[in-house]
Design an enzyme around this catalytic site. Structure first.
Site, PDB file in Angstrom:
ATOM      1  N   HIS A   1       5.973  -8.743   8.409  1.00 47.47           N
ATOM      2  CA  HIS A   1       6.076  -7.412   7.789  1.00 47.47           C
ATOM      3  C   HIS A   1       5.611  -6.314   8.734  1.00 47.47           C
ATOM      4  CE1 HIS A   1       6.489  -9.682   4.024  1.00 47.47           C
ATOM      5  NE2 HIS A   1       6.964  -8.565   3.499  1.00 47.47           N
TER       6      HIS A   1
ATOM      7  N   LYS B   1       1.344  -2.774   5.950  1.00 47.49           N
ATOM      8  CA  LYS B   1       1.194  -3.554   4.716  1.00 47.49           C
ATOM      9  C   LYS B   1      -0.274  -3.921   4.502  1.00 47.49           C
ATOM     10  CE  LYS B   1       3.073  -7.563   2.240  1.00 47.49           C
ATOM     11  NZ  LYS B   1       3.087  -6.809   0.967  1.00 47.49           N
TER      12      LYS B   1
HETATM   13  N1  LIG Z   1       8.557  -6.352  -5.063  1.00 52.34           N
HETATM   14  C1  LIG Z   1       9.180  -5.813  -4.009  1.00 52.34           C
HETATM   15  O1  LIG Z   1      10.384  -6.034  -3.779  1.00 52.34           O
HETATM   16  C2  LIG Z   1       8.404  -4.915  -3.099  1.00 52.34           C
HETATM   17  C3  LIG Z   1       9.020  -4.292  -2.002  1.00 52.34           C
HETATM   18  C4  LIG Z   1       8.280  -3.432  -1.196  1.00 52.34           C
HETATM   19  C5  LIG Z   1       6.937  -3.242  -1.498  1.00 52.34           C
HETATM   20  N2  LIG Z   1       6.362  -3.902  -2.540  1.00 52.34           N
HETATM   21  C6  LIG Z   1       4.957  -3.711  -2.920  1.00 52.34           C
HETATM   22  O2  LIG Z   1       4.847  -2.414  -3.506  1.00 52.34           O
HETATM   23  C7  LIG Z   1       3.532  -1.909  -3.244  1.00 52.34           C
HETATM   24  C8  LIG Z   1       3.679  -0.559  -2.552  1.00 52.34           C
HETATM   25  O3  LIG Z   1       4.209  -0.752  -1.263  1.00 52.34           O
HETATM   26  P1  LIG Z   1       4.459   0.479  -0.270  1.00 52.34           P
HETATM   27  O4  LIG Z   1       4.872  -0.099   1.026  1.00 52.34           O
HETATM   28  O5  LIG Z   1       5.339   1.475  -0.934  1.00 52.34           O
HETATM   29  O6  LIG Z   1       2.970   1.069  -0.167  1.00 52.34           O
HETATM   30  P2  LIG Z   1       2.551   2.583   0.052  1.00 52.34           P
HETATM   31  O7  LIG Z   1       1.101   2.543   0.417  1.00 52.34           O
HETATM   32  O8  LIG Z   1       3.516   3.256   0.957  1.00 52.34           O
HETATM   33  O9  LIG Z   1       2.746   3.226  -1.404  1.00 52.34           O
HETATM   34  C9  LIG Z   1       1.866   3.082  -2.471  1.00 52.34           C
HETATM   35  C10 LIG Z   1       1.743   4.463  -3.099  1.00 52.34           C
HETATM   36  O10 LIG Z   1       1.094   4.352  -4.355  1.00 52.34           O
HETATM   37  C11 LIG Z   1       0.229   5.465  -4.483  1.00 52.34           C
HETATM   38  N3  LIG Z   1      -0.734   5.184  -5.547  1.00 52.34           N
HETATM   39  C12 LIG Z   1      -1.871   4.456  -5.511  1.00 52.34           C
HETATM   40  N4  LIG Z   1      -2.457   4.453  -6.719  1.00 52.34           N
HETATM   41  C13 LIG Z   1      -1.659   5.185  -7.527  1.00 52.34           C
HETATM   42  C14 LIG Z   1      -1.726   5.520  -8.894  1.00 52.34           C
HETATM   43  N5  LIG Z   1      -2.743   5.130  -9.664  1.00 52.34           N
HETATM   44  N6  LIG Z   1      -0.736   6.272  -9.422  1.00 52.34           N
HETATM   45  C15 LIG Z   1       0.299   6.707  -8.670  1.00 52.34           C
HETATM   46  N7  LIG Z   1       0.412   6.410  -7.337  1.00 52.34           N
HETATM   47  C16 LIG Z   1      -0.562   5.659  -6.799  1.00 52.34           C
HETATM   48  C17 LIG Z   1      -0.365   5.623  -3.097  1.00 52.34           C
HETATM   49  O11 LIG Z   1      -0.953   6.892  -2.906  1.00 52.34           O
HETATM   50  C18 LIG Z   1       0.906   5.426  -2.243  1.00 52.34           C
HETATM   51  O12 LIG Z   1       1.613   6.647  -2.086  1.00 52.34           O
HETATM   52  C19 LIG Z   1       2.830  -2.963  -2.409  1.00 52.34           C
HETATM   53  O13 LIG Z   1       2.069  -3.805  -3.248  1.00 52.34           O
HETATM   54  C20 LIG Z   1       3.979  -3.734  -1.784  1.00 52.34           C
HETATM   55  O14 LIG Z   1       3.642  -5.040  -1.424  1.00 52.34           O
HETATM   56  C21 LIG Z   1       7.069  -4.715  -3.336  1.00 52.34           C
HETATM   57  O1  LIG Z   2       6.528  -3.907   2.344  1.00 53.33           O
HETATM   58  C1  LIG Z   2       5.888  -4.590   1.515  1.00 53.33           C
HETATM   59  O2  LIG Z   2       4.669  -4.420   1.307  1.00 53.33           O
HETATM   60  C2  LIG Z   2       6.578  -5.647   0.758  1.00 53.33           C
HETATM   61  N1  LIG Z   2       5.925  -6.276  -0.165  1.00 53.33           N
HETATM   62  C3  LIG Z   2       6.427  -7.314  -0.999  1.00 53.33           C
HETATM   63  C4  LIG Z   2       5.657  -8.606  -0.764  1.00 53.33           C
HETATM   64  O3  LIG Z   2       4.437  -8.555  -0.547  1.00 53.33           O
HETATM   65  O4  LIG Z   2       6.250  -9.669  -0.856  1.00 53.33           O
HETATM   66  C5  LIG Z   2       7.921  -7.501  -0.887  1.00 53.33           C
HETATM   67  C6  LIG Z   2       8.448  -7.271   0.478  1.00 53.33           C
HETATM   68  C7  LIG Z   2       8.001  -5.923   1.040  1.00 53.33           C
END
Ligand SMILES: NC(=O)c1ccc[n+]([C@@H]2O[C@H](COP(=O)([O-])OP(=O)(O)OC[C@H]3O[C@@H](n4cnc5c(N)ncnc54)[C@H](O)[C@@H]3O)[C@@H](O)[C@H]2O)c1
Ligand SMILES: O=C(O)C1=N[C@H](C(=O)O)CCC1
Length: 251
Positions: free
Chosen positions: A136, A140
């Site tokens: 990643h 992250k």
């Molecule tokens: N399931 C999937 O397909 C998938 C894909 C990408 C990322 N993710 C997950 O999503 C999450 C976010 O990833 P990211 O890369 O966007 O992180 P990021 O740090 O860019 O974004 C998270 C955002 O949430 C905000 N935040 C924190 N607490 C908050 C609250 N109480 N209310 C509103 N906003 C709040 C932060 O300020 C930040 O802007 C991570 O856990 C990541 O692993 C999941």
């Molecule tokens: O960018 C991230 O953070 C992502 N989080 C998810 C994970 O932890 O599996 C999905 C992929 C991207």
């Protein structure tokens, strides 16, 4: 009031949350009624009349957000990572007290990643050895990824069902971390590298052969069809659904 699905996005300024805001705005059957960043009051979700909230924040925020959403009967589509058995039990308790409310937690919303998990689960019973490598972007916060953890759990369950013995590994001495994290007996290795987004390899090995299953998310757009599908479907799936595969016809 329009007949479009009213959607709120939590974590709207984050990497995936900002992409989700754009995807909801572009969806003809949805209306974005709230877009919350850190520090914004959750009441904006109820004030906006949201039917579904897309939760893409941080493991430190997700539980408080879900307690509010489920308590107010708002369905949730959750991509945030950090799920433990204890957290899931707490969430189930909230859902029991809010009949009719649905929550989808998807470790990964991209179709390729969902298929990777399904293929790995299918293949696991045929190979002596299996390890997961997730790669990643360096911003992250959590390791291993939620996807890799889920993949390893599915592999471990398939191995147990097939009554496979523990994996062969003669390692007698090792630096801390050299053999990765142990997720239910499956080694999981996490790489953080500038230039990457979200990638995973499942390496399987048997007598005289290996099989590699690899998936690459090259852009956050890869997660959007899954998020939109989840938002459309979660209201018809009361209780907790874990994994987007339950909303797909993988057969
Ligand atoms: N399931 C999937 O397909 C998938 C894909 C990408 C990322 N993710 C997950 O999503 C999450 C976010 O990833 P990211 O890369 O966007 O992180 P990021 O740090 O860019 O974004 C998270 C955002 O949430 C905000 N935040 C924190 N607490 C908050 C609250 N109480 N209310 C509103 N906003 C709040 C932060 O300020 C930040 O802007 C991570 O856990 C990541 O692993 C999941
Ligand atoms: O960018 C991230 O953070 C992502 N989080 C998810 C994970 O932890 O599996 C999905 C992929 C991207």
């Amino acid at each position: 009031m329009s007949d479009k699905l009213r959607v709120a996005v939590l974590g709207a300024k984050g990497r995936i949350g900002s992409e989700a805001v754009r995807a909801v705005e572009a969806a003809g059957d949805m209306e974005l009624v709230a877009a919350l960043g850190r520090g914004d009051a959750l009441s904006a979700v109820t004030d906006g009349g949201a039917q579904v909230a897309v939760e893409l924040t941080t493991p430190g925020s997700v539980m408080e957000n879900l307690e509010f959403l489920v308590g107010n009967g708002i369905h949730a589509v959750v991509g945030t990572t950090g799920w433990t058995d204890e957290r899931l039990a707490t969430l189930r308790g909230w859902l029991d007290a809010s009949p009719g409310t649905g929550v989808l937690i998807a470790p990964n919303f991209s179709i390729g990643a969902v298929l990777t998990m399904a293929f790995a689960q299918q293949a696991a019973r045929y190979f002596e050895s299996v390890e997961v490598v997730e790669l990643h972007h360096p911003n992250k916060a959590d390791a291993p990824s939620g996807t890799a953890t889920r993949t390893a759990q599915l592999i471990a369950a398939a191995r147990a069902e097939a009554q496979l013995p523990a994996q062969p590994d003669a390692t007698a001495t090792a630096l801390d971390g050299a053999r990765g994290a142990d997720v239910d007996g499956v080694p999981v290795h996490a790489v953080r590298l500038r230039g990457l987004l979200a990638h995973q390899e499942v390496l399987l090995g048997g007598e005289g052969e290996t099989l590699t299953i690899r998936h690459d998310s090259l852009h956050h757009s890869s997660f959007m069809p899954g998020i939109l599908l989840g938002a459309r479907r979660v209201g018809s799936a009361p209780g907790l659904t874990f994994g987007l595969e339950h909303f797909l016809d993988l057969n």
